[in-house]
Design an enzyme around this catalytic site. Structure first.
Site, PDB file in Angstrom:
ATOM      1  N   ASP A   1      53.974  33.823  32.735  1.00  0.00           N
ATOM      2  CA  ASP A   1      54.190  35.051  33.792  1.00  0.00           C
ATOM      3  C   ASP A   1      55.601  34.851  33.869  1.00  0.00           C
ATOM      4  O   ASP A   1      56.182  34.180  33.937  1.00  0.00           O
ATOM      5  CB  ASP A   1      53.555  34.984  34.842  1.00  0.00           C
ATOM      6  CG  ASP A   1      54.185  33.883  36.040  1.00  0.00           C
ATOM      7  OD1 ASP A   1      53.336  32.659  35.442  1.00  0.00           O
ATOM      8  OD2 ASP A   1      53.735  33.881  37.134  1.00  0.00           O
TER       9      ASP A   1
ATOM     10  N   HIS B   1      57.748  35.679  39.467  1.00  0.00           N
ATOM     11  CA  HIS B   1      56.193  35.601  38.628  1.00  0.00           C
ATOM     12  C   HIS B   1      55.477  37.383  38.771  1.00  0.00           C
ATOM     13  O   HIS B   1      56.035  38.373  39.035  1.00  0.00           O
ATOM     14  CB  HIS B   1      55.269  35.055  39.908  1.00  0.00           C
ATOM     15  CG  HIS B   1      55.909  33.854  40.679  1.00  0.00           C
ATOM     16  ND1 HIS B   1      55.132  32.917  40.060  1.00  0.00           N
ATOM     17  CD2 HIS B   1      57.198  33.792  40.910  1.00  0.00           C
ATOM     18  CE1 HIS B   1      56.013  31.691  40.720  1.00  0.00           C
ATOM     19  NE2 HIS B   1      57.305  31.988  41.718  1.00  0.00           N
ATOM     20  N   TYR B   2      54.314  37.223  37.806  1.00  0.00           N
ATOM     21  CA  TYR B   2      53.021  38.328  38.536  1.00  0.00           C
ATOM     22  C   TYR B   2      51.668  37.625  39.069  1.00  0.00           C
ATOM     23  O   TYR B   2      51.352  36.904  39.107  1.00  0.00           O
ATOM     24  CB  TYR B   2      52.706  39.153  36.401  1.00  0.00           C
ATOM     25  CG  TYR B   2      52.125  38.282  35.866  1.00  0.00           C
ATOM     26  CD1 TYR B   2      50.991  37.306  35.909  1.00  0.00           C
ATOM     27  CD2 TYR B   2      52.526  38.300  34.782  1.00  0.00           C
ATOM     28  CE1 TYR B   2      50.449  36.347  34.993  1.00  0.00           C
ATOM     29  CE2 TYR B   2      52.104  37.899  33.200  1.00  0.00           C
ATOM     30  CZ  TYR B   2      51.024  36.651  33.638  1.00  0.00           C
ATOM     31  OH  TYR B   2      50.010  36.244  32.876  1.00  0.00           O
ATOM     32  N   THR B   3      51.690  38.810  40.287  1.00  0.00           N
ATOM     33  CA  THR B   3      50.544  38.085  40.703  1.00  0.00           C
ATOM     34  C   THR B   3      49.202  37.734  39.606  1.00  0.00           C
ATOM     35  O   THR B   3      48.654  37.201  40.328  1.00  0.00           O
ATOM     36  CB  THR B   3      49.991  39.418  41.685  1.00  0.00           C
ATOM     37  OG1 THR B   3      49.590  39.992  40.275  1.00  0.00           O
ATOM     38  CG2 THR B   3      51.222  39.627  42.968  1.00  0.00           C
TER      39      THR B   3
ATOM     40  N   HIS C   1      58.197  32.550  36.051  1.00  0.00           N
ATOM     41  CA  HIS C   1      57.548  31.227  36.075  1.00  0.00           C
ATOM     42  C   HIS C   1      57.071  30.070  34.565  1.00  0.00           C
ATOM     43  O   HIS C   1      57.720  28.936  34.840  1.00  0.00           O
ATOM     44  CB  HIS C   1      56.127  31.315  36.540  1.00  0.00           C
ATOM     45  CG  HIS C   1      55.908  30.447  37.452  1.00  0.00           C
ATOM     46  ND1 HIS C   1      54.370  30.690  37.721  1.00  0.00           N
ATOM     47  CD2 HIS C   1      55.821  29.062  37.647  1.00  0.00           C
ATOM     48  CE1 HIS C   1      53.792  29.756  38.660  1.00  0.00           C
ATOM     49  NE2 HIS C   1      54.863  28.832  38.263  1.00  0.00           N
TER      50      HIS C   1
ATOM     51  N   GLU D   1      56.831  37.180  43.776  1.00  0.00           N
ATOM     52  CA  GLU D   1      55.577  37.662  43.251  1.00  0.00           C
ATOM     53  C   GLU D   1      55.681  39.407  42.245  1.00  0.00           C
ATOM     54  O   GLU D   1      55.789  40.372  44.192  1.00  0.00           O
ATOM     55  CB  GLU D   1      54.226  37.014  43.670  1.00  0.00           C
ATOM     56  CG  GLU D   1      54.160  36.160  44.021  1.00  0.00           C
ATOM     57  CD  GLU D   1      52.985  35.828  42.420  1.00  0.00           C
ATOM     58  OE1 GLU D   1      53.106  36.254  41.532  1.00  0.00           O
ATOM     59  OE2 GLU D   1      53.018  33.980  42.430  1.00  0.00           O
TER      60      GLU D   1
END
Length: 254
Positions: free
Chosen positions: A143, A26-28, A133, A91
């Site tokens: 993401d 994921h990215y945050t 994700h 993340e």
């Protein structure tokens, strides 16, 4: 190599039903790392991840790998509809598309690669189950996005990557696009389904298929993220399916 972690426990987890065999990146998608970590540790937010990787390469451990973190939400990959139960969630700090999406620093990706190698030393996670994700939830997530260096990750032995020769691209002819119907849409949707996407094989290039193609492009064709399945998009899909089958056969034979 022993990795160093900052331990920042989150209360947001429950029991697994079995060993994890999937990795979800994921990215945050928040303005700062501190803001993201605080949310992942907030009991009222009911979200978490096993790890956070900051832009400077700092690693944060939030949930033990043996526990089911709450990072994936609703989605499907390779028929698995409880991706939280099957996966380890990482993340990666980046503001994301909402707050100024930017390239991931090399030092951060170095840390991600080292973390994935460390995780895979403990669990059996096939390359075709290292995903973003957006791959499991193309209808609602973007993401880690098209700037994430999936090619570099695969070059280090984690995940799949395939770049087709020009003649393979040319052989597939004109693009398929939303609104099209017929055998081309059936073959495309069936291929995406076989790779892992939740789209069902169908003869119409409808909205679910457009979203799945877009997610595929974010991961495996980042130079074109428009939901239109041109020859290169389809050639990459065919090559990835062949590569995934080969890697699976090698694994079962070893």
């Amino acid at each position: 190599m022993t990795l160093q972690f900052q331990t920042t426990p989150s209360p947001n987890f429950d029991a697994r039903r079995g060993p994890p065999d999937m990795l979800v990146l994921h990215y945050t998608g928040m303005q700062t790392a501190e803001e993201a970590i605080a949310r992942l540790r907030d009991a009222e937010a009911r979200v978490s991840a096993h790890y956070v990787v900051d832009e400077d390469g700092t690693l944060y451990a939030l949930v033990p790998e043996e526990r089911r973190a709450w990072h994936a939400g609703k989605g499907v990959w390779q028929g698995e509809s409880d991706c939280n139960a099957a996966s380890i969630g990482i993340e990666i700090v980046n503001p994301g598309h909402e707050w100024g999406y930017r390239d991931f620093p090399d030092v951060q990706i170095d840390a991600v690669i080292a973390l994935i190698a460390d995780i895979r030393s403990r669990w059996t996670i096939p390359d075709d189950r290292i995903i973003g994700h957006s791959d499991l939830a193309p209808d609602r997530k973007e993401d880690p996005g098209e700037r994430f260096p999936w090619k570099r990750l695969a070059g280090e032995g984690h995940g799949l990557w395939f770049e087709p020769a020009a003649e393979r691209v040319a052989a597939l002819g004109a693009p398929l696009q939303p609104g099209d119907a017929g055998l081309g849409a059936t073959v495309l949707s069936a291929g995406l389904h076989k790779l892992g996407y939740g789209v069902e094989p169908r003869g119409e290039y409808d909205e679910p298929l457009r979203l799945a193609v877009t997610a595929f492009q974010r991961h495996w064709r980042p130079g074109r993220v428009d939901g239109v399945s041109d020859g290169e998009t389809r050639a990459r899909l065919v090559g990835l399916l062949q590569l995934a089958a080969l890697k699976r056969a090698e694994h079962h034979g070893s």
